[in-house]
Design a protein around this motif. Structure first.
Motif, PDB file in Angstrom:
ATOM      1  N   GLN A   1      34.566 -23.153  58.990  1.00  0.00           N
ATOM      2  CA  GLN A   1      33.533 -23.457  59.984  1.00  0.00           C
ATOM      3  C   GLN A   1      34.137 -24.117  61.216  1.00  0.00           C
ATOM      4  N   ALA A   2      35.109 -24.999  60.990  1.00  0.00           N
ATOM      5  CA  ALA A   2      35.776 -25.664  62.115  1.00  0.00           C
ATOM      6  C   ALA A   2      36.531 -24.647  62.976  1.00  0.00           C
ATOM      7  N   LEU A   3      37.165 -23.678  62.324  1.00  0.00           N
ATOM      8  CA  LEU A   3      37.869 -22.629  63.057  1.00  0.00           C
ATOM      9  C   LEU A   3      36.900 -21.794  63.891  1.00  0.00           C
ATOM     10  N   MET A   4      35.761 -21.439  63.288  1.00  0.00           N
ATOM     11  CA  MET A   4      34.760 -20.651  64.006  1.00  0.00           C
ATOM     12  C   MET A   4      34.183 -21.433  65.175  1.00  0.00           C
ATOM     13  N   ARG A   5      33.976 -22.724  64.961  1.00  0.00           N
ATOM     14  CA  ARG A   5      33.431 -23.573  66.023  1.00  0.00           C
ATOM     15  C   ARG A   5      34.368 -23.630  67.224  1.00  0.00           C
ATOM     16  N   ASP A   6      35.684 -23.576  66.931  1.00  0.00           N
ATOM     17  CA  ASP A   6      36.684 -23.625  67.999  1.00  0.00           C
ATOM     18  C   ASP A   6      37.023 -22.238  68.549  1.00  0.00           C
ATOM     19  N   GLY A   7      36.266 -21.226  68.094  1.00  0.00           N
ATOM     20  CA  GLY A   7      36.490 -19.876  68.606  1.00  0.00           C
ATOM     21  C   GLY A   7      37.710 -19.187  68.044  1.00  0.00           C
ATOM     22  N   LYS A   8      38.119 -19.575  66.819  1.00  0.00           N
ATOM     23  CA  LYS A   8      39.296 -18.968  66.197  1.00  0.00           C
ATOM     24  C   LYS A   8      38.892 -18.174  64.955  1.00  0.00           C
ATOM     25  N   ASP A   9      39.795 -17.340  64.498  1.00  0.00           N
ATOM     26  CA  ASP A   9      39.544 -16.493  63.335  1.00  0.00           C
ATOM     27  C   ASP A   9      39.522 -17.354  62.077  1.00  0.00           C
ATOM     28  N   PRO A  10      38.389 -17.387  61.327  1.00  0.00           N
ATOM     29  CA  PRO A  10      38.315 -18.242  60.131  1.00  0.00           C
ATOM     30  C   PRO A  10      39.258 -17.812  59.009  1.00  0.00           C
ATOM     31  N   SER A  11      39.691 -16.542  59.028  1.00  0.00           N
ATOM     32  CA  SER A  11      40.594 -16.069  57.974  1.00  0.00           C
ATOM     33  C   SER A  11      41.985 -16.706  58.077  1.00  0.00           C
ATOM     34  N   ILE A  12      42.242 -17.415  59.165  1.00  0.00           N
ATOM     35  CA  ILE A  12      43.521 -18.133  59.314  1.00  0.00           C
ATOM     36  C   ILE A  12      43.716 -19.105  58.155  1.00  0.00           C
ATOM     37  N   ALA A  13      42.610 -19.683  57.687  1.00  0.00           N
ATOM     38  CA  ALA A  13      42.682 -20.686  56.603  1.00  0.00           C
ATOM     39  C   ALA A  13      43.186 -20.076  55.300  1.00  0.00           C
ATOM     40  N   ASP A  14      43.081 -18.752  55.141  1.00  0.00           N
ATOM     41  CA  ASP A  14      43.529 -18.086  53.915  1.00  0.00           C
ATOM     42  C   ASP A  14      45.007 -17.701  53.970  1.00  0.00           C
ATOM     43  N   MET A  15      45.636 -17.881  55.121  1.00  0.00           N
ATOM     44  CA  MET A  15      47.036 -17.462  55.283  1.00  0.00           C
ATOM     45  C   MET A  15      48.002 -18.491  54.708  1.00  0.00           C
ATOM     46  N   ASP A  16      49.250 -18.065  54.577  1.00  0.00           N
ATOM     47  CA  ASP A  16      50.307 -18.931  54.050  1.00  0.00           C
ATOM     48  C   ASP A  16      50.761 -19.888  55.152  1.00  0.00           C
ATOM     49  N   PRO A  17      50.582 -21.204  54.963  1.00  0.00           N
ATOM     50  CA  PRO A  17      50.970 -22.151  56.017  1.00  0.00           C
ATOM     51  C   PRO A  17      52.472 -22.237  56.247  1.00  0.00           C
ATOM     52  N   GLU A  18      53.252 -21.709  55.310  1.00  0.00           N
ATOM     53  CA  GLU A  18      54.712 -21.758  55.437  1.00  0.00           C
ATOM     54  C   GLU A  18      55.261 -20.611  56.285  1.00  0.00           C
ATOM     55  N   LYS A  19      54.389 -19.645  56.614  1.00  0.00           N
ATOM     56  CA  LYS A  19      54.823 -18.495  57.412  1.00  0.00           C
ATOM     57  C   LYS A  19      54.152 -18.522  58.777  1.00  0.00           C
ATOM     58  N   SER A  20      54.736 -17.806  59.713  1.00  0.00           N
ATOM     59  CA  SER A  20      54.170 -17.754  61.058  1.00  0.00           C
ATOM     60  C   SER A  20      52.973 -16.811  61.091  1.00  0.00           C
ATOM     61  N   TYR A  21      52.174 -16.971  62.134  1.00  0.00           N
ATOM     62  CA  TYR A  21      50.977 -16.127  62.296  1.00  0.00           C
ATOM     63  C   TYR A  21      51.367 -14.671  62.498  1.00  0.00           C
ATOM     64  N   SER A  22      52.400 -14.444  63.323  1.00  0.00           N
ATOM     65  CA  SER A  22      52.792 -13.069  63.653  1.00  0.00           C
ATOM     66  C   SER A  22      53.332 -12.322  62.441  1.00  0.00           C
ATOM     67  N   SER A  23      53.945 -13.049  61.487  1.00  0.00           N
ATOM     68  CA  SER A  23      54.517 -12.385  60.315  1.00  0.00           C
ATOM     69  C   SER A  23      53.452 -11.995  59.292  1.00  0.00           C
ATOM     70  N   GLN A  24      52.224 -12.504  59.461  1.00  0.00           N
ATOM     71  CA  GLN A  24      51.158 -12.235  58.493  1.00  0.00           C
ATOM     72  C   GLN A  24      50.052 -11.349  59.046  1.00  0.00           C
ATOM     73  N   THR A  25      50.213 -10.898  60.270  1.00  0.00           N
ATOM     74  CA  THR A  25      49.191 -10.051  60.881  1.00  0.00           C
ATOM     75  C   THR A  25      49.822  -8.766  61.383  1.00  0.00           C
ATOM     76  N   GLU A  26      49.088  -7.677  61.220  1.00  0.00           N
ATOM     77  CA  GLU A  26      49.518  -6.386  61.749  1.00  0.00           C
ATOM     78  C   GLU A  26      49.032  -6.259  63.181  1.00  0.00           C
ATOM     79  N   SER A  27      49.661  -5.385  63.926  1.00  0.00           N
ATOM     80  CA  SER A  27      49.169  -5.099  65.270  1.00  0.00           C
ATOM     81  C   SER A  27      47.838  -4.384  65.160  1.00  0.00           C
TER      82      SER A  27
END
Length: 263
Positions: A88-114
């Protein structure tokens, strides 16, 4: 005298030639110095440009937990906040809420496809006829082999899929036969969810649905999902008719004496 005059005239010329040679040498040295400085400046400018371009690449490889844009959300998870609250905090800030499900030890670019790769892969999967799709083809083969539709529905449910898929045309793609529009964005029900969003009481929204001949229980469904994925909820307005059981009647045995016909 004539020879003397010639010798006298040669001396100034030789001095002038020497001076010109000296000035030419100095001018050449100055030109070389300017050229070397220009080359050094160009090299320095190129190095600065390459370094500037290299910085964003390095920043993209920063783990999410250390990324200035997302680190606070992973700190929230670390201190024990529920993932739902973080989303909810991510959505409130205009960000993708699925970020919370990602691995915090890896970068954003390495976990998302183009986006282009995602769109191409989705288009390939969606536009295939159902009977040939990897996900649903085997269920239509079961029907073709003579297995009853009820058993195929159970197999779909067991696999966590919508059993209503088996009612669709196997010759057409899934996307051409279903509507994946979230309830809140549909023409039929979107306005009712907007009414809720504006603060209108749920009872009034239910009445508005009934007034237009629609199921008032639609308002209890998830507005972020399409109606087909939520099934048909029972209509609470319909009363459940209980089976009428006949009351038990106490029976008594009858006793009588036979009549003597001779009398």
């Amino acid at each position: 005298a004539t020879v003397g005059n010639k010798e006298v005239s040669k001396t100034p010329k030789s001095k002038n030639a020497a001076l010109e040679a000296l000035f030419a040498k100095r001018a050449s040295a100055m030109e070389q110095g300017v050229a070397s400085k220009t080359t050094n400046n160009k090299n320095a400018a190129l190095e600065a440009l390459f370094a500037k371009r290299a910085r964003p690449t390095d920043e993209k490889e920063v783990p999410l937990k250390d990324d200035p844009e997302y680190q606070k959300y992973f700190k929230m998870l670390k201190v024990g906040l529920p993932i739902g609250s973080v989303k909810q905090a991510l959505m409130r800030d205009g960000k993708d809420p699925s970020i919370a499900d990602m691995d915090p030890e890896k970068s954003y670019s390495s976990q998302t496809e183009s986006s282009e790769e995602v769109n191409n892969s989705q288009a390939t999967k969606i536009d295939v006829p159902l009977k040939e799709s990897e996900e649903y083809g085997k269920f239509f083969k079961m029907l073709k082999m003579g297995i009853q539709i009820g058993a195929v529905r159970q197999a779909l449910q067991k696999g966590g899929k919508d059993p209503g898929i088996i009612e669709l045309d196997p010759e057409k793609s899934l996307s051409s036969q279903i509507d994946n529009t979230p309830l809140k964005d549909t023409e039929e029900y979107g306005k009712f969810f907007n009414m809720l969003k504006m603060g209108i009481p749920q009872g009034a929204v239910r009445q508005a649905l009934q007034k237009e001949g629609k199921d008032p229980n639609i308002i209890d469904m998830d507005p972020e999902k399409p109606i087909r994925k939520q099934g048909n909820k029972p209509n609470k307005s319909q009363k459940v008719v209980a089976k009428q059981i006949a009351p038990k009647v106490a029976r008594k045995r009858l006793f009588w004496n036979t009549i003597d016909e001779s009398k």
